[in-house]
Write a protein that holds these residues in place. Structure first.
Motif, PDB file in Angstrom:
ATOM      1  N   ALA A 294      34.605  51.784  28.456  1.00  0.00           N
ATOM      2  CA  ALA A 294      35.381  51.699  29.696  1.00  0.00           C
ATOM      3  C   ALA A 294      34.497  51.994  30.903  1.00  0.00           C
ATOM      4  O   ALA A 294      34.539  51.283  31.917  1.00  0.00           O
ATOM      5  CB  ALA A 294      36.554  52.674  29.638  1.00  0.00           C
ATOM      6  N   VAL A 295      33.675  53.038  30.804  1.00  0.00           N
ATOM      7  CA  VAL A 295      32.796  53.403  31.915  1.00  0.00           C
ATOM      8  C   VAL A 295      31.802  52.281  32.210  1.00  0.00           C
ATOM      9  O   VAL A 295      31.597  51.883  33.366  1.00  0.00           O
ATOM     10  CB  VAL A 295      32.047  54.711  31.594  1.00  0.00           C
ATOM     11  CG1 VAL A 295      30.997  55.003  32.663  1.00  0.00           C
ATOM     12  CG2 VAL A 295      33.024  55.878  31.484  1.00  0.00           C
ATOM     13  N   ILE A 296      31.175  51.756  31.154  1.00  0.00           N
ATOM     14  CA  ILE A 296      30.158  50.706  31.324  1.00  0.00           C
ATOM     15  C   ILE A 296      30.754  49.458  31.955  1.00  0.00           C
ATOM     16  O   ILE A 296      30.203  48.881  32.902  1.00  0.00           O
ATOM     17  CB  ILE A 296      29.519  50.369  29.961  1.00  0.00           C
ATOM     18  CG1 ILE A 296      28.716  51.566  29.448  1.00  0.00           C
ATOM     19  CG2 ILE A 296      28.613  49.134  30.080  1.00  0.00           C
ATOM     20  CD1 ILE A 296      28.246  51.419  28.014  1.00  0.00           C
ATOM     21  N   LEU A 297      31.899  49.017  31.444  1.00  0.00           N
ATOM     22  CA  LEU A 297      32.492  47.771  31.927  1.00  0.00           C
ATOM     23  C   LEU A 297      33.024  47.903  33.350  1.00  0.00           C
ATOM     24  O   LEU A 297      32.955  46.959  34.138  1.00  0.00           O
ATOM     25  CB  LEU A 297      33.605  47.331  30.971  1.00  0.00           C
ATOM     26  CG  LEU A 297      33.099  46.781  29.637  1.00  0.00           C
ATOM     27  CD1 LEU A 297      34.231  46.668  28.636  1.00  0.00           C
ATOM     28  CD2 LEU A 297      32.435  45.421  29.840  1.00  0.00           C
TER      29      LEU A 297
ATOM     30  N   ILE B  31      48.728  41.408  31.088  1.00  0.00           N
ATOM     31  CA  ILE B  31      47.993  40.894  29.931  1.00  0.00           C
ATOM     32  C   ILE B  31      46.823  41.808  29.587  1.00  0.00           C
ATOM     33  O   ILE B  31      46.594  42.148  28.420  1.00  0.00           O
ATOM     34  CB  ILE B  31      47.493  39.462  30.199  1.00  0.00           C
ATOM     35  CG1 ILE B  31      48.671  38.505  30.264  1.00  0.00           C
ATOM     36  CG2 ILE B  31      46.521  39.009  29.110  1.00  0.00           C
ATOM     37  CD1 ILE B  31      48.284  37.112  30.694  1.00  0.00           C
ATOM     38  N   CYS B  32      46.080  42.226  30.602  1.00  0.00           N
ATOM     39  CA  CYS B  32      44.921  43.087  30.364  1.00  0.00           C
ATOM     40  C   CYS B  32      45.341  44.450  29.819  1.00  0.00           C
ATOM     41  O   CYS B  32      44.654  45.025  28.960  1.00  0.00           O
ATOM     42  CB  CYS B  32      44.135  43.266  31.657  1.00  0.00           C
ATOM     43  SG  CYS B  32      43.321  41.761  32.236  1.00  0.00           S
TER      44      CYS B  32
ATOM     45  N   ALA C 247      38.496  40.976  32.729  1.00  0.00           N
ATOM     46  CA  ALA C 247      39.632  41.406  31.910  1.00  0.00           C
ATOM     47  C   ALA C 247      39.292  42.665  31.120  1.00  0.00           C
ATOM     48  O   ALA C 247      40.105  43.589  31.003  1.00  0.00           O
ATOM     49  CB  ALA C 247      40.038  40.281  30.960  1.00  0.00           C
ATOM     50  N   LEU C 248      38.075  42.709  30.575  1.00  0.00           N
ATOM     51  CA  LEU C 248      37.663  43.880  29.800  1.00  0.00           C
ATOM     52  C   LEU C 248      37.548  45.119  30.677  1.00  0.00           C
ATOM     53  O   LEU C 248      37.773  46.241  30.216  1.00  0.00           O
ATOM     54  CB  LEU C 248      36.327  43.606  29.115  1.00  0.00           C
ATOM     55  CG  LEU C 248      36.346  42.596  27.961  1.00  0.00           C
ATOM     56  CD1 LEU C 248      34.938  42.368  27.429  1.00  0.00           C
ATOM     57  CD2 LEU C 248      37.253  43.082  26.842  1.00  0.00           C
ATOM     58  N   ALA C 249      37.193  44.931  31.938  1.00  0.00           N
ATOM     59  CA  ALA C 249      37.058  46.061  32.844  1.00  0.00           C
ATOM     60  C   ALA C 249      38.401  46.723  33.114  1.00  0.00           C
ATOM     61  O   ALA C 249      38.454  47.883  33.550  1.00  0.00           O
ATOM     62  CB  ALA C 249      36.429  45.615  34.164  1.00  0.00           C
TER      63      ALA C 249
END
Length: 308
Positions: free
Chosen positions: A54-57, A75-76, A178-180
């Motif tokens: 989570a931090v990286i993205l 959705i995310c 979306a991943l972020a």
């Protein structure tokens, strides 16, 4: 040599290579996670990976600069819940069953997607893959730990939802936007699932190791999967995931010294056959991204599982 004569890889081939790279990263990351879990527990490892991811993205994608619609955020967020369920359930399953067996059982999720949504030959490849999964799991022995099996099947449900939502999110948001959003949701959900006591098992060295684990799983493979799903149908992507139990069994043998049975070797051959078939029939035409950040979701209800 005339380099202009070398044909560019097709969209389906690129998607297949991305999917294979993602699966390899996943299994190497899982093997490393299992080793670390012996010291801090499976729940702590799952939380550690998701928290660092989570931090990286967030640092890479900076989601606060993107313009999300309400539907996109929903959705995310759902994708994040599926990611947390998939991660924690799988780590719990490998506490009591081999890595290859757990991967094969969890694979039932995307396999179901392939069977339900597949058309034409895609469904036949899914049937062959199902036979391969039976060989990998060998349910007729009845010696597999039931708790581990239930955790793996719970992960299968989350994985099926993850496949469907990842394609929707990948169509709506450019890059890893979306991943972020989904990964912080996954980290928060995992905190509630494993409990805050997990922090007691962590020290500075473990936290540093967690950064590498997060890159290996899930940052790199999940990003690759989003791009792969832009080039493949969900049916073909799900069938291609048949390779995951075979890769898991190989990693389990080489790193964790988990020796497979002969029937499992037959299962490997069947899932590889199904994977090859998926690469031949699974091209998905890439969708045009309207803006460099987020694409409008006016067509969200449309079926994005087949080429246009």
């Amino acid at each position: 040599m005339n380099f202009r004569s070398v044909p560019a890889p097709s969209s389906a081939s690129m998607g297949s290579m991305m999917a294979f790279g993602a699966m390899s990263c996943v299994q190497l990351g899982l093997a490393a996670s299992i080793v670390l879990a012996d010291n801090i527990g499976s729940g702590a490892v799952a939380w550690l990976r998701l928290a660092w991811a989570a931090v990286i993205l967030v640092l890479i994608a900076r989601p606060w600069k993107l313009k999300f619609t309400q539907n996109t955020l929903l959705i995310c967020a759902l994708l994040g819940l599926a990611t947390a369920g998939m991660t924690v359930s799988f780590m719990k399953s490998v506490e009591t069953i081999p890595l290859g067996t757990a991967s094969a059982l969890e694979f039932m999720g995307p396999l179901a997607v392939a069977i339900i949504q597949g058309r034409g030959s895609a469904r036949w490849w899914a049937v062959i893959a199902a036979l391969g999964v039976l060989g990998l799991t060998e349910p007729w022995h009845g010696a597999v730990d039931l708790t581990g099996v239930l955790y793996a099947l719970g992960g299968a449900v989350c994985w099926a939802v993850y496949v469907l939502l990842t394609q929707r999110a990948g169509d709506a948001v450019d890059g890893v936007g979306a991943l972020a959003v989904s990964m912080p949701v996954a980290a928060i959900a995992a905190t509630f699932m494993v409990g805050p006591v997990v922090l007691e098992a962590l020290d500075m060295q473990t936290l540093i190791i967690g950064v590498g684990l997060a890159l290996l799983l899930p940052v790199i493979p999940f990003s690759l999967e989003i791009f792969a799903l832009r080039r493949l149908t969900t049916a073909a992507f799900g069938t291609l995931m048949c390779l995951e139990p075979a890769i898991a069994m190989t990693v389990g043998l080489l790193i964790l010294h988990q020796v497979p049975r002969p029937a499992a070797m037959v299962g490997i051959a069947l899932v590889i056959l199904a994977g090859i078939g998926a690469t031949r029939t699974g091209q998905r035409l890439p969708k045009n991204i309207v803006s460099p950040t987020v694409k409008p979701l006016a067509g969200l209800a449309e079926d994005h599982s087949q080429p246009r």
